[in-house]
Design an enzyme around this catalytic site. Structure first.
Site, PDB file in Angstrom:
ATOM      1  N   CYS A   1       3.152  -4.479   7.101  1.00 61.09           N
ATOM      2  CA  CYS A   1       2.979  -4.566   5.321  1.00 61.09           C
ATOM      3  C   CYS A   1       4.060  -4.024   5.162  1.00 61.09           C
ATOM      4  CB  CYS A   1       1.869  -3.379   5.489  1.00 61.09           C
ATOM      5  SG  CYS A   1       0.127  -4.269   5.694  1.00 61.09           S
TER       6      CYS A   1
ATOM      7  N   HIS B   1       0.502  -0.958   0.294  1.00 59.50           N
ATOM      8  CA  HIS B   1      -0.202   0.223   0.102  1.00 59.50           C
ATOM      9  C   HIS B   1       0.925   1.433  -0.248  1.00 59.50           C
ATOM     10  CE1 HIS B   1       1.012   1.250   4.466  1.00 59.50           C
ATOM     11  NE2 HIS B   1       0.801  -0.364   4.557  1.00 59.50           N
TER      12      HIS B   1
END
Length: 563
Positions: A530, A508
């Site tokens: 992440c 992301h």
């Protein structure tokens, strides 16, 4: 004729009818026929012969019939009717019909009373013949609720007590079964209403509860003898002992006899006088300690129910505790452990399907161009449908009685999972898209088969407190253009171009972490797992790596910056 003018007495006189007799001419065997009217002999159309009752004796009729048979069928002859007696045949027909009716009625009654109380069965002073199980259950419940016993002592204290007050547990199902199966034996005895059978309530008396009730109603608190007892303590998760003491104790035997009388006739209202004894504690603390140890052993001996090694449930200890019923035996001075089978059945009927039932899940394998399985993206799960709990209930109760715990196989229908595969070409040039994340050099590289397409700088999870990025082979499973990301210690709105591949881990945009991405320094700027990327790079992956794209995460996070 023997001589002229003299008539032989054996010859018929003039005008007499024919003589019928034996060849011997015996007078006793000769019969004289009356003259036949002349117009009848002439055979006139309107002539009739008046019937004459010639003989009442059987032999006479027989002879007369033979004459009619021997006579010629001349034109002027009149056939003489023969009387027949038909009443024996009619009687036989009536008896046969009656027998058929009785046989049919017997088999009809046997069929009718197959699932009903038989004729002559009596409960609470009334006939219950013909009642089915639901009607009997309603009657038993009604009589149980209204049954009571009048108790008094020498001081004049009077109490009216219900069966529940006296610690009497009524087995409604057992009573109904006893009513339906009363008068077992031959069908004749079962269906005979003149062979009565009175059925009592099926009961069990808890002497501890009976003693508590009588003590509470008739003996002052300071004068009471209290047995030691045990009870489950939810805070500690164990059975605890409550020590007893000596004092006055009610005599239970007369009251139990009155309870027995009430069980035989719940419609009655017997009375009984209660007396007392001065006793030591009815159940010693040592006996209570032993019972508590036995009860607690069952709480730490797990009972596991399964339909397979990977599909099982363990019965919680507090449920087991609720099923254990300590029963005081005051005569023996002991506490026995009993088990509530009905409560076990109620729990398992809901818990087993809820915990063990599951839908079949199709396994999904990813294969290369040679047919080799690269990875299983969805693990197959066999479908399970629990069928019935009666057998499992029996095994659980048996495990409780032994106190050793058990692993029990529940009856279930199992549907084996099927398998589907998807072939990808990761091992040829310009094949399918996949992404390699190298934690060691903090890069993400996009490939089409064996052909490298793009390399992106990243910043992965921080290698402390369980925040490092997981390694392994994964597949992108869900994507968002914009999302508010929420973690255990953060809420970040407006995150763009999110592609999840491992639960909460994914690629992301991380505009707030430009330094960490540029330096490749997860040790100081790392995420919660992440892969942080620059916005244009995260968007490229979102646009080019659809759901199902393989992601391989390899290596180890560095201790400092790599760029």
């Amino acid at each position: 004729m023997t001589s002229e003018g003299v008539r032989d007495p054996k010859e018929p006189s003039a005008g007499s009818g024919p003589v019928i007799g034996s060849e011997r001419g015996d007078d006793d065997s000769t019969m004289v026929m009356p003259p036949i009217a002349s117009d009848a002999m002439e055979g006139g159309r309107d002539s009739q012969v008046e019937p004459v009752d010639l003989f009442d004796q059987t032999e006479g009729w027989k002879a007369f019939s033979e004459v009619g048979a021997d006579r010629g069928g001349g034109e002027g002859d009149q056939a003489i009717p023969v009387r027949h007696r038909r009443w024996p045949l009619v009687l036989l027909c009536v008896l046969a019909l009656l027998a058929a009716f009785l046989v049919g009625a017997f088999f009809g009654a046997r069929e009718y009373f197959q699932q009903r109380a038989a004729p002559g069965v009596v409960f609470a002073g009334q006939s219950v013949a013909g009642k089915d199980s639901s009607q009997l259950r309603e009657l038993v419940t009604s009589r149980t609720g209204s049954a009571s016993l009048k108790i008094q002592d020498q001081k004049g204290t009077k109490v009216e007590a219900s069966l529940a007050d006296l610690g009497v547990a009524v087995d409604t199902d057992g009573t109904v079964k006893a009513l339906l199966t009363a008068k077992q034996g031959s069908d004749f005895n079962r269906l005979n209403p003149f062979l009565p059978s009175s059925v009592p309530l099926v009961t069990k008396v808890d002497e501890g509860k009976l003693d508590d009730f009588l003590t509470d109603r008739f003996i002052g608190e300071k004068d009471r003898a209290l047995p030691s007892s045990i009870a489950y303590d939810g805070r500690s998760g164990r059975f605890r002992v409550h020590a007893g003491r000596g004092g006055q104790s009610p005599r239970l035997a007369p009251v139990k006899e009155a309870i027995d009388s009430l069980s035989k006739d719940p419609a009655g209202q017997p009375s009984v006088s209660v007396t007392y004894d001065s006793v030591q504690t009815p159940i010693s603390k040592e006996k209570a300690d032993k019972a508590a140890d036995e009860a607690n052993r069952r709480l730490v001996s797990p009972i596991v129910i399964q339909t397979g090694d990977d599909n099982r449930m363990t019965i919680p200890a507090d449920k087991v505790a609720a099923w254990i019923k300590p029963e005081s035996d005051l005569q023996q001075g002991a506490i026995n452990l009993d088990y509530d089978r009905g409560a076990v059945a109620d729990y398992l009927s809901t818990a087993l399907p809820g915990k063990l039932n599951r839908k079949m899940v199709t396994q999904t394998d990813i294969k290369d161009s040679k047919g080799n399985v690269i990875v299983t993206t969805v693990r197959g799960v066999d479908g399970v449908q629990v069928k019935g709990v009666d057998g499992t209930v029996g095994q659980v109760v048996k495990a409780l009685q032994s106190g050793d715990g058990a692993t029990i196989q529940a009856a279930a229908d199992v549907t084996p999972h099927d398998v589907k595969s998807r072939t990808v070409n990761y091992d040829i040039p310009d094949g399918d898209m996949w992404i390699r994340v190298n934690l060691s050099d903090q890069t993400a590289t996009a490939y089409r088969g064996t052909t490298q397409v793009k390399v992106f700088p990243i910043c992965s999870g921080r290698p402390v407190d369980g925040r490092e990025s997981d390694t392994g082979t994964f597949f992108i499973n869900i994507r968002y253009e914009v999302q508010t990301m929420v973690g255990r210690d953060y809420v970040t709105p407006g995150v763009k171009w999110v592609s999840y591949y491992n639960k909460g881990e994914g690629f992301h945009t991380a505009n707030w972490n430009g330094t960490g991405i540029a330096r490749g320094d997860p040790a100081h700027y790392g995420s919660h797992g992440c892969i942080n990327m620059n916005e244009q790079d995260a968007k490229w992956i979102y646009d080019n790596a659809p759901v199902g794209t393989m992601v391989k995460v390899e290596g180890h996070e560095p201790a400092g910056p790599v760029r």
